[in-house]
Design a protein around this motif. Structure first.
Motif, PDB file in Angstrom:
ATOM      1  N   THR A 190      69.270  76.498  58.492  1.00  0.00           N
ATOM      2  CA  THR A 190      70.617  76.336  59.066  1.00  0.00           C
ATOM      3  C   THR A 190      70.608  75.742  60.471  1.00  0.00           C
ATOM      4  OG1 THR A 190      70.592  78.626  59.852  1.00  0.00           O
ATOM      5  CG2 THR A 190      71.625  78.223  57.717  1.00  0.00           C
ATOM      6  N   ARG A 191      69.424  75.551  61.059  1.00  0.00           N
ATOM      7  CA  ARG A 191      69.373  74.897  62.381  1.00  0.00           C
ATOM      8  C   ARG A 191      69.790  73.434  62.235  1.00  0.00           C
ATOM      9  NH1 ARG A 191      67.431  70.915  64.254  1.00  0.00           N
ATOM     10  NH2 ARG A 191      66.306  70.676  62.293  1.00  0.00           N
ATOM     11  N   ARG A 192      70.672  72.975  63.081  1.00  0.00           N
ATOM     12  CA  ARG A 192      71.072  71.562  63.106  1.00  0.00           C
ATOM     13  C   ARG A 192      71.081  71.116  64.559  1.00  0.00           C
ATOM     14  NH1 ARG A 192      71.047  72.061  58.365  1.00  0.00           N
ATOM     15  NH2 ARG A 192      68.999  71.356  58.954  1.00  0.00           N
ATOM     16  N   VAL A 193      70.805  69.844  64.778  1.00  0.00           N
ATOM     17  CA  VAL A 193      70.926  69.296  66.126  1.00  0.00           C
ATOM     18  C   VAL A 193      72.399  69.315  66.527  1.00  0.00           C
ATOM     19  CG1 VAL A 193      70.800  67.164  67.462  1.00  0.00           C
ATOM     20  CG2 VAL A 193      68.856  67.881  66.076  1.00  0.00           C
ATOM     21  N   VAL A 194      72.673  69.829  67.715  1.00  0.00           N
ATOM     22  CA  VAL A 194      74.057  69.887  68.205  1.00  0.00           C
ATOM     23  C   VAL A 194      74.180  68.930  69.385  1.00  0.00           C
ATOM     24  CG1 VAL A 194      75.821  71.380  69.238  1.00  0.00           C
ATOM     25  CG2 VAL A 194      74.366  72.247  67.391  1.00  0.00           C
ATOM     26  N   ARG A 195      75.122  67.990  69.273  1.00  0.00           N
ATOM     27  CA  ARG A 195      75.264  66.962  70.311  1.00  0.00           C
ATOM     28  C   ARG A 195      76.538  67.129  71.127  1.00  0.00           C
ATOM     29  NH1 ARG A 195      72.889  64.299  65.851  1.00  0.00           N
ATOM     30  NH2 ARG A 195      70.760  63.639  66.328  1.00  0.00           N
ATOM     31  N   GLU A 196      77.217  68.245  70.904  1.00  0.00           N
ATOM     32  CA  GLU A 196      78.399  68.558  71.729  1.00  0.00           C
ATOM     33  C   GLU A 196      78.359  70.052  72.061  1.00  0.00           C
ATOM     34  OE1 GLU A 196      83.150  67.778  71.597  1.00  0.00           O
ATOM     35  OE2 GLU A 196      81.946  66.910  69.982  1.00  0.00           O
ATOM     36  N   PRO A 215      69.989  57.472  77.350  1.00  0.00           N
ATOM     37  CA  PRO A 215      71.018  57.022  76.414  1.00  0.00           C
ATOM     38  C   PRO A 215      71.095  57.877  75.143  1.00  0.00           C
ATOM     39  CG  PRO A 215      69.240  55.395  76.624  1.00  0.00           C
ATOM     40  CD  PRO A 215      69.010  56.443  77.672  1.00  0.00           C
ATOM     41  N   GLY A 216      70.025  58.588  74.813  1.00  0.00           N
ATOM     42  CA  GLY A 216      70.038  59.414  73.599  1.00  0.00           C
ATOM     43  C   GLY A 216      70.458  60.848  73.842  1.00  0.00           C
ATOM     44  N   MET A 217      70.912  61.141  75.088  1.00  0.00           N
ATOM     45  CA  MET A 217      71.337  62.509  75.381  1.00  0.00           C
ATOM     46  C   MET A 217      72.863  62.548  75.371  1.00  0.00           C
ATOM     47  SD  MET A 217      70.287  64.987  78.595  1.00  0.00           S
ATOM     48  CE  MET A 217      68.540  64.952  78.252  1.00  0.00           C
ATOM     49  N   VAL A 225      65.699  65.286  72.581  1.00  0.00           N
ATOM     50  CA  VAL A 225      65.994  63.926  73.052  1.00  0.00           C
ATOM     51  C   VAL A 225      64.698  63.247  73.491  1.00  0.00           C
ATOM     52  CG1 VAL A 225      67.201  62.536  74.800  1.00  0.00           C
ATOM     53  CG2 VAL A 225      68.339  64.515  73.784  1.00  0.00           C
ATOM     54  N   THR A 226      64.432  62.085  72.861  1.00  0.00           N
ATOM     55  CA  THR A 226      63.289  61.269  73.300  1.00  0.00           C
ATOM     56  C   THR A 226      63.749  59.918  73.845  1.00  0.00           C
ATOM     57  OG1 THR A 226      63.041  60.523  71.041  1.00  0.00           O
ATOM     58  CG2 THR A 226      61.548  62.276  71.752  1.00  0.00           C
ATOM     59  N   SER A 227      65.044  59.679  73.738  1.00  0.00           N
ATOM     60  CA  SER A 227      65.576  58.404  74.207  1.00  0.00           C
ATOM     61  C   SER A 227      66.026  58.544  75.667  1.00  0.00           C
ATOM     62  CB  SER A 227      66.748  57.989  73.306  1.00  0.00           C
ATOM     63  OG  SER A 227      67.382  56.873  73.846  1.00  0.00           O
ATOM     64  N   TYR A 228      65.101  58.284  76.574  1.00  0.00           N
ATOM     65  CA  TYR A 228      65.370  58.373  78.018  1.00  0.00           C
ATOM     66  C   TYR A 228      64.304  57.569  78.742  1.00  0.00           C
ATOM     67  CZ  TYR A 228      61.498  61.657  77.866  1.00  0.00           C
ATOM     68  OH  TYR A 228      60.264  62.213  77.653  1.00  0.00           O
ATOM     69  N   MET A 230      73.286  63.413  61.737  1.00  0.00           N
ATOM     70  CA  MET A 230      72.913  62.346  60.809  1.00  0.00           C
ATOM     71  C   MET A 230      72.469  62.867  59.458  1.00  0.00           C
ATOM     72  SD  MET A 230      70.754  59.855  63.260  1.00  0.00           S
ATOM     73  CE  MET A 230      70.602  60.622  64.842  1.00  0.00           C
ATOM     74  N   ARG A 231      72.027  64.128  59.421  1.00  0.00           N
ATOM     75  CA  ARG A 231      71.534  64.675  58.159  1.00  0.00           C
ATOM     76  C   ARG A 231      72.619  64.637  57.088  1.00  0.00           C
ATOM     77  NH1 ARG A 231      67.081  68.502  56.880  1.00  0.00           N
ATOM     78  NH2 ARG A 231      66.577  68.385  59.072  1.00  0.00           N
ATOM     79  N   ALA A 232      73.877  64.708  57.538  1.00  0.00           N
ATOM     80  CA  ALA A 232      74.978  64.696  56.571  1.00  0.00           C
ATOM     81  C   ALA A 232      75.091  63.337  55.861  1.00  0.00           C
ATOM     82  CB  ALA A 232      76.282  65.030  57.293  1.00  0.00           C
TER      83      ALA A 232
HETATM   84  C1  LIG Z   1      60.856  62.817  67.533  1.00  0.00           C
HETATM   85  C2  LIG Z   1      62.348  63.045  67.536  1.00  0.00           C
HETATM   86  C3  LIG Z   1      63.121  62.376  68.461  1.00  0.00           C
HETATM   87  C4  LIG Z   1      64.517  62.587  68.506  1.00  0.00           C
HETATM   88  N1  LIG Z   1      65.258  61.975  69.477  1.00  0.00           N
HETATM   89  C5  LIG Z   1      66.585  62.214  69.530  1.00  0.00           C
HETATM   90  C6  LIG Z   1      67.360  61.650  70.589  1.00  0.00           C
HETATM   91  O1  LIG Z   1      66.867  60.954  71.493  1.00  0.00           O
HETATM   92  N2  LIG Z   1      68.704  61.914  70.610  1.00  0.00           N
HETATM   93  C7  LIG Z   1      69.290  62.700  69.632  1.00  0.00           C
HETATM   94  O2  LIG Z   1      70.505  62.914  69.711  1.00  0.00           O
HETATM   95  N3  LIG Z   1      68.579  63.253  68.615  1.00  0.00           N
HETATM   96  C8  LIG Z   1      67.248  63.034  68.554  1.00  0.00           C
HETATM   97  N4  LIG Z   1      66.501  63.613  67.543  1.00  0.00           N
HETATM   98  C9  LIG Z   1      67.173  64.455  66.512  1.00  0.00           C
HETATM   99  C10 LIG Z   1      67.214  63.825  65.106  1.00  0.00           C
HETATM  100  O3  LIG Z   1      68.117  62.730  65.086  1.00  0.00           O
HETATM  101  C11 LIG Z   1      67.635  64.906  64.090  1.00  0.00           C
HETATM  102  O4  LIG Z   1      66.645  65.914  64.073  1.00  0.00           O
HETATM  103  C12 LIG Z   1      67.822  64.350  62.681  1.00  0.00           C
HETATM  104  O5  LIG Z   1      68.911  63.470  62.628  1.00  0.00           O
HETATM  105  C13 LIG Z   1      68.035  65.475  61.655  1.00  0.00           C
HETATM  106  O6  LIG Z   1      69.132  66.279  62.040  1.00  0.00           O
HETATM  107  P1  LIG Z   1      69.000  67.883  62.102  1.00  0.00           P
HETATM  108  O7  LIG Z   1      67.811  68.200  62.982  1.00  0.00           O
HETATM  109  O8  LIG Z   1      70.295  68.353  62.647  1.00  0.00           O
HETATM  110  O9  LIG Z   1      68.792  68.370  60.706  1.00  0.00           O
HETATM  111  C14 LIG Z   1      65.125  63.454  67.531  1.00  0.00           C
HETATM  112  C15 LIG Z   1      64.317  64.144  66.612  1.00  0.00           C
HETATM  113  C16 LIG Z   1      62.952  63.956  66.635  1.00  0.00           C
HETATM  114  C17 LIG Z   1      62.094  64.742  65.655  1.00  0.00           C
END
Ligand SMILES: Cc1cc2nc3c(=O)[nH]c(=O)nc-3n(C[C@H](O)[C@H](O)[C@H](O)COP(=O)(O)O)c2cc1C
Length: 177
Positions: free
Chosen positions: A11-17, A66-68, A122-125, A159-161
């Motif tokens: 159930t863990r998902r990346v949260v961008r807000e 830019p990726g944050m 975030v790796t985009s920086y 994006m997973r969706a």
């Molecule tokens: C190596 C790596 C780099 C990532 N860099 C970014 C990033 O710069 N910005 C961002 O918003 N998400 C970043 N992500 C998150 C992925 O986009 C995310 O894990 C993927 O879309 C799957 O979503 P979920 O983790 O919510 O299931 C990164 C994930 C990984 C593993």
């Protein structure tokens, strides 16, 4: 095997807000303590963590990242300490160093989720800019930010969706024919 652990993973998902609500110090420490248990190649532990809560420092970091997308109240920067790598004669190309970043990152994000917090890597920086902003020693290289905070109710699914992938799509059994 505990169902709770599996559910936490699924159930863990990346949260961008995220909201502006602060994260308690004990919760940050619990996340760092969890990361200390992440597997590490040769148990060398080459990672060092920088915890950033200062508003101005976070603002500067977002300007060069830019990726944050999230305005997270806490950033944890996972760094490689090259002194540790050199001590053990690990060349900079040794992949274990990056794999260690991944195990620490996932452990932190799962710990955050278990605590009811939101997180995102975030790796985009700009590495160079971040080194300057944080005045990092020469031997530290920034690898990945883990943003931590509280999920905003308006947060969009990630994006997973976009596409459903099953474990079957990712797996081969035994050997290739
Ligand atoms: C190596 C790596 C780099 C990532 N860099 C970014 C990033 O710069 N910005 C961002 O918003 N998400 C970043 N992500 C998150 C992925 O986009 C995310 O894990 C993927 O879309 C799957 O979503 P979920 O983790 O919510 O299931 C990164 C994930 C990984 C593993």
């Amino acid at each position: 095997m505990s169902e709770a652990v599996l559910n936490n993973i699924k159930t863990r998902r990346v949260v961008r807000e995220m909201t502006g609500e602060p994260v308690a110090r004990e919760q940050i420490e619990a996340i760092l303590e969890a990361a200390r248990w992440a597997p590490s190649g040769g148990n060398l532990r080459p990672n060092r963590y920088i915890v950033i809560q200062d508003a101005e420092t976070r603002r500067l970091i977002r300007l060069v990242s830019p990726g944050m997308f999230q305005e997270a109240p806490v950033l944890i920067l996972i760094c490689t300490n090259w002194d540790v790598a050199a001590e053990h004669n690990l060349p900079p190309t040794d992949r274990a160093l990056l794999i260690d970043v991944g195990t620490a990152a996932q452990t932190m994000m799962l710990a955050a989720h278990a605590l009811g917090l939101a997180s995102g890597p975030v790796t985009s920086y700009s590495k160079e800019a971040v080194k300057k902003i944080l005045n990092l020693p020469e031997s530290y290289s920034p690898e990945m930010f883990i943003c931590i905070g509280h999920r905003a109710s308006t947060a969009q699914p990630g994006m997973r969706a976009w596409k459903k992938i099953t474990w079957r799509d990712l797996t081969h059994w035994e050997r290739f024919k």
